[in-house]
Design an enzyme around this catalytic site. Structure first.
Site, mmCIF file in Angstrom:
data_model
loop_
_atom_site.group_PDB
_atom_site.id
_atom_site.type_symbol
_atom_site.label_atom_id
_atom_site.label_comp_id
_atom_site.label_asym_id
_atom_site.label_seq_id
_atom_site.Cartn_x
_atom_site.Cartn_y
_atom_site.Cartn_z
ATOM 1 N N GLU A 91 0.819 -1.202 0.000
ATOM 2 C CA GLU A 91 0.000 0.000 0.000
ATOM 3 C C GLU A 91 0.856 1.257 0.000
ATOM 4 O OE1 GLU A 91 -1.755 -1.505 3.608
ATOM 5 O OE2 GLU A 91 -1.058 0.276 4.650
ATOM 6 N N CYS A 112 3.509 8.364 0.805
ATOM 7 C CA CYS A 112 4.158 7.459 1.743
ATOM 8 C C CYS A 112 4.213 6.089 1.073
ATOM 9 C CB CYS A 112 3.309 7.436 3.007
ATOM 10 S SG CYS A 112 3.798 6.213 4.192
ATOM 11 N N CYS A 119 6.684 -6.914 7.582
ATOM 12 C CA CYS A 119 7.857 -6.366 8.268
ATOM 13 C C CYS A 119 8.303 -7.345 9.327
ATOM 14 C CB CYS A 119 7.530 -5.018 8.918
ATOM 15 S SG CYS A 119 8.981 -4.247 9.691
ATOM 16 N N CYS A 123 7.060 -4.339 15.766
ATOM 17 C CA CYS A 123 6.731 -3.338 16.782
ATOM 18 C C CYS A 123 5.299 -3.605 17.267
ATOM 19 C CB CYS A 123 6.849 -1.924 16.212
ATOM 20 S SG CYS A 123 8.501 -1.563 15.606
ATOM 21 N N CYS A 126 2.064 -1.830 15.611
ATOM 22 C CA CYS A 126 2.052 -1.625 14.158
ATOM 23 C C CYS A 126 1.408 -2.789 13.423
ATOM 24 C CB CYS A 126 3.489 -1.448 13.681
ATOM 25 S SG CYS A 126 3.631 -1.297 11.896
ATOM 26 N N SER A 221 12.085 6.483 14.256
ATOM 27 C CA SER A 221 10.919 6.123 15.064
ATOM 28 C C SER A 221 11.396 5.801 16.471
ATOM 29 C CB SER A 221 10.221 4.905 14.451
ATOM 30 O OG SER A 221 9.659 5.249 13.208
ATOM 31 N N LEU A 222 11.248 6.776 17.363
ATOM 32 C CA LEU A 222 11.785 6.588 18.716
ATOM 33 C C LEU A 222 10.742 5.902 19.602
ATOM 34 C CD1 LEU A 222 14.639 7.324 19.475
ATOM 35 C CD2 LEU A 222 13.764 9.338 20.644
ATOM 36 N N HIS A 223 9.596 6.521 19.744
ATOM 37 C CA HIS A 223 8.433 5.945 20.448
ATOM 38 C C HIS A 223 8.679 5.584 21.909
ATOM 39 C CE1 HIS A 223 7.050 5.922 16.383
ATOM 40 N NE2 HIS A 223 7.437 4.714 16.065
ATOM 41 N N ASN A 297 -2.936 5.199 16.373
ATOM 42 C CA ASN A 297 -4.072 4.898 15.516
ATOM 43 C C ASN A 297 -4.522 3.483 15.827
ATOM 44 O OD1 ASN A 297 -5.744 5.710 13.427
ATOM 45 N ND2 ASN A 297 -4.033 6.134 12.050
ATOM 46 N N CYS A 340 0.273 2.578 8.947
ATOM 47 C CA CYS A 340 0.928 1.691 8.000
ATOM 48 C C CYS A 340 0.511 0.240 8.162
ATOM 49 C CB CYS A 340 2.450 1.850 8.079
ATOM 50 S SG CYS A 340 3.265 1.069 9.456
HETATM 51 N N1 SAH Z 1 9.740 0.762 9.528
HETATM 52 C C1 SAH Z 1 9.919 2.168 9.511
HETATM 53 C C2 SAH Z 1 9.019 2.879 8.538
HETATM 54 C C3 SAH Z 1 7.621 2.395 8.441
HETATM 55 S S1 SAH Z 1 6.641 2.474 9.931
HETATM 56 C C4 SAH Z 1 9.753 2.749 10.885
HETATM 57 O O1 SAH Z 1 9.333 2.040 11.786
HETATM 58 O O2 SAH Z 1 10.096 3.904 11.051
HETATM 59 C C5 SAH Z 1 6.560 4.212 10.063
HETATM 60 C C6 SAH Z 1 5.507 4.798 10.917
HETATM 61 O O3 SAH Z 1 4.211 4.189 10.843
HETATM 62 C C7 SAH Z 1 5.742 4.795 12.394
HETATM 63 O O4 SAH Z 1 6.803 5.547 12.860
HETATM 64 C C8 SAH Z 1 4.470 5.441 12.750
HETATM 65 O O5 SAH Z 1 4.557 6.801 12.435
HETATM 66 C C9 SAH Z 1 3.467 4.780 11.849
HETATM 67 N N2 SAH Z 1 2.620 3.849 12.593
HETATM 68 C C10 SAH Z 1 2.734 2.510 12.683
HETATM 69 N N3 SAH Z 1 1.751 2.004 13.453
HETATM 70 C C11 SAH Z 1 1.017 3.055 13.849
HETATM 71 C C12 SAH Z 1 -0.148 3.190 14.666
HETATM 72 N N4 SAH Z 1 -0.764 2.134 15.194
HETATM 73 N N5 SAH Z 1 -0.633 4.434 14.890
HETATM 74 C C13 SAH Z 1 -0.024 5.520 14.334
HETATM 75 N N6 SAH Z 1 1.049 5.451 13.547
HETATM 76 C C14 SAH Z 1 1.572 4.240 13.311
HETATM 77 FE FE1 SF4 Z 2 8.151 -2.548 10.948
HETATM 78 FE FE2 SF4 Z 2 8.182 0.151 11.170
HETATM 79 FE FE3 SF4 Z 2 5.962 -1.269 11.714
HETATM 80 FE FE4 SF4 Z 2 8.053 -1.427 13.364
HETATM 81 S S1 SF4 Z 2 6.810 0.425 12.913
HETATM 82 S S2 SF4 Z 2 6.815 -3.178 12.623
HETATM 83 S S3 SF4 Z 2 9.742 -1.329 11.926
HETATM 84 S S4 SF4 Z 2 6.947 -1.070 9.737
#
Ligand code: SAH
Ligand code: SF4
Length: 354
Positions: A91, A112, A119, A123, A126, A221-223, A297, A340
């Site tokens: 996507e 994007c 992946c 995480c 995600c 992506s620090l989080h 999200n 994502c």
């Molecule tokens: N793997 C790389 C790039 C893709 S994920 C990384 O982790 O940086 C990039 C972004 O997707 C995350 O940093 C976040 O901004 C977004 N993302 C993933 N899951 C999310 C969620 N549940 N709510 C909001 N943003 C999310």
């Molecule tokens: Fe992969 Fe980025 Fe999602 Fe983490 S946030 S699972 S590195 S896509």
């Protein structure tokens, strides 16, 4: 058909085409057909000799990606679900003019893009990692997302963020090959400063990215602002901890004259405390980094929740009080599952109609 990184015509650099097609101006004719006129077959390259067209068709694939579904309308975030030639789904998201995204606040359109099918990094917040990792995208599959979105939306794209499905730095060579094509004047022609790679924190590749010559932007992506919090939601932190990550960021900024961005998804009771805000502010200050806060999200099957609006604002205020440049992203695509990996997951769990 083989599936190496260079097996498709849209994975090749101009230099490589020059060594294939003589005289060398033939290479520019080919890239014009691919990236300016944007044809879909070798047969349409009518100013090339027939023998050359046949040779190219015999040596290289000319893959397409099919648009399976488009969600959203022209004044909102639009999400594109694609089917690759092997049937896998990926996507891309088209984000309209936005005051608080990457690049400068303006009327820019940002896409994007995805870099992998699934992946491997898992995480905990995600959707992209939920079904694991399948494969890397090849350079042409990355480039084709941009071409397909421009065609489908009839809009030109100004900014590219590698923030879709997958970890771009785990597919380093193919992503860089795609970026050369995206950036080159003979290719899509988007300036390096309008291209942002987002990473979950792969330390050796961040260093490598700093050492290569293009002025691509970096978002990390620090989080989480401590190892404890970060390791709880990002398994990658057990391999590359916070201090090694911040050290790699410092190395990157020492080589590139630009600020990096920290992305920070706000998740209630997980990483949204005042203490995390203060520690995050310290990290950002020490690197002169910007911070982009993203309210979590909702992902089907995961039970995290986003903090209240008040809590989000307080977190932002604490960063700003410490002198950090920070934004709170207004979610533009929640209704269409814009985080994502979510659309693909929905599609795979229902029946996809082409
Ligand atoms: N793997 C790389 C790039 C893709 S994920 C990384 O982790 O940086 C990039 C972004 O997707 C995350 O940093 C976040 O901004 C977004 N993302 C993933 N899951 C999310 C969620 N549940 N709510 C909001 N943003 C999310
Ligand atoms: Fe992969 Fe980025 Fe999602 Fe983490 S946030 S699972 S590195 S896509």
């Amino acid at each position: 058909m083989t599936a190496s990184a260079e097996s498709d015509i849209k994975s090749l650099q101009l230099e490589e085409l020059r060594s294939l097609a003589q005289p060398s101006y033939r290479a520019s004719q080919i890239t014009d057909w691919l990236y300016k006129k944007r044809v879909n077959s070798f047969a349409e390259m009518t100013d090339l000799p027939q023998v050359l067209r046949e040779k190219l068709a015999a040596d290289f694939s000319f893959e397409r990606i099919d648009v399976v579904r488009v969600l959203g309308s022209s004044d909102t975030t639009r999400k594109f679900l694609f089917r690759l030639s092997d049937g896998n789904l990926i996507e891309a998201v088209l984000i309209p003019a936005s005051p608080a995204l990457y690049g400068s606040p303006s009327d820019r359109r940002t896409i994007c893009v995805s870099t992998q099918v699934g992946c491997a990094y898992g995480c905990k917040f995600c959707a992209s990692g939920l079904d694991g990792w399948k494969r890397n995208l090849r350079p042409n599959e990355i480039v084709n997302q941009i071409i397909a979105v421009e065609r489908e939306s009839r809009e030109g794209i100004d900014n590219i963020v590698f923030m879709g499905m997958g970890e771009p730095l785990a597919n380093y060579n193919n992503v860089m090959r795609a970026i050369q094509i995206i950036n080159a004047p003979w290719g899509i022609g988007i300036g390096a400063r309008h291209i942002t790679i987002s990473t979950s924190g792969l330390v050796p590749q961040i260093r490598k990215l700093g050492e290569q010559p293009l002025q691509i932007r970096l978002a990390v992506s620090l989080h989480g602002a401590t190892d404890g919090v970060r390791s709880r939601i990002m398994p990658v932190n057990r391999k590359y901890n916070l201090s090694s990550l911040l050290e790699a960021c410092r190395y990157f900024t020492s080589l590139k004259k630009q600020r990096i961005t920290f992305e920070y998804i706000l998740i209630a009771e997980v990483n949204d405390s005042d203490e995390q805000a203060r520690k995050l502010a310290k990290h950002a200050q020490s690197l002169d980094a910007m911070v982009n806060l993203i309210p979590y999200n909702n992902v089907e099957g995961l039970d995290w929740i986003r903090p209240s609006a008040g809590r989000q604002k307080r977190f932002l205020a604490l960063l700003r009080a410490a002198g950090v440049r920070a934004t709170l992203r207004r979610e533009k695509g929640e209704d269409i599952a814009a985080a994502c990996g979510q659309l693909r997951l929905q599609a795979e769990r229902t029946v996809v109609n082409a």
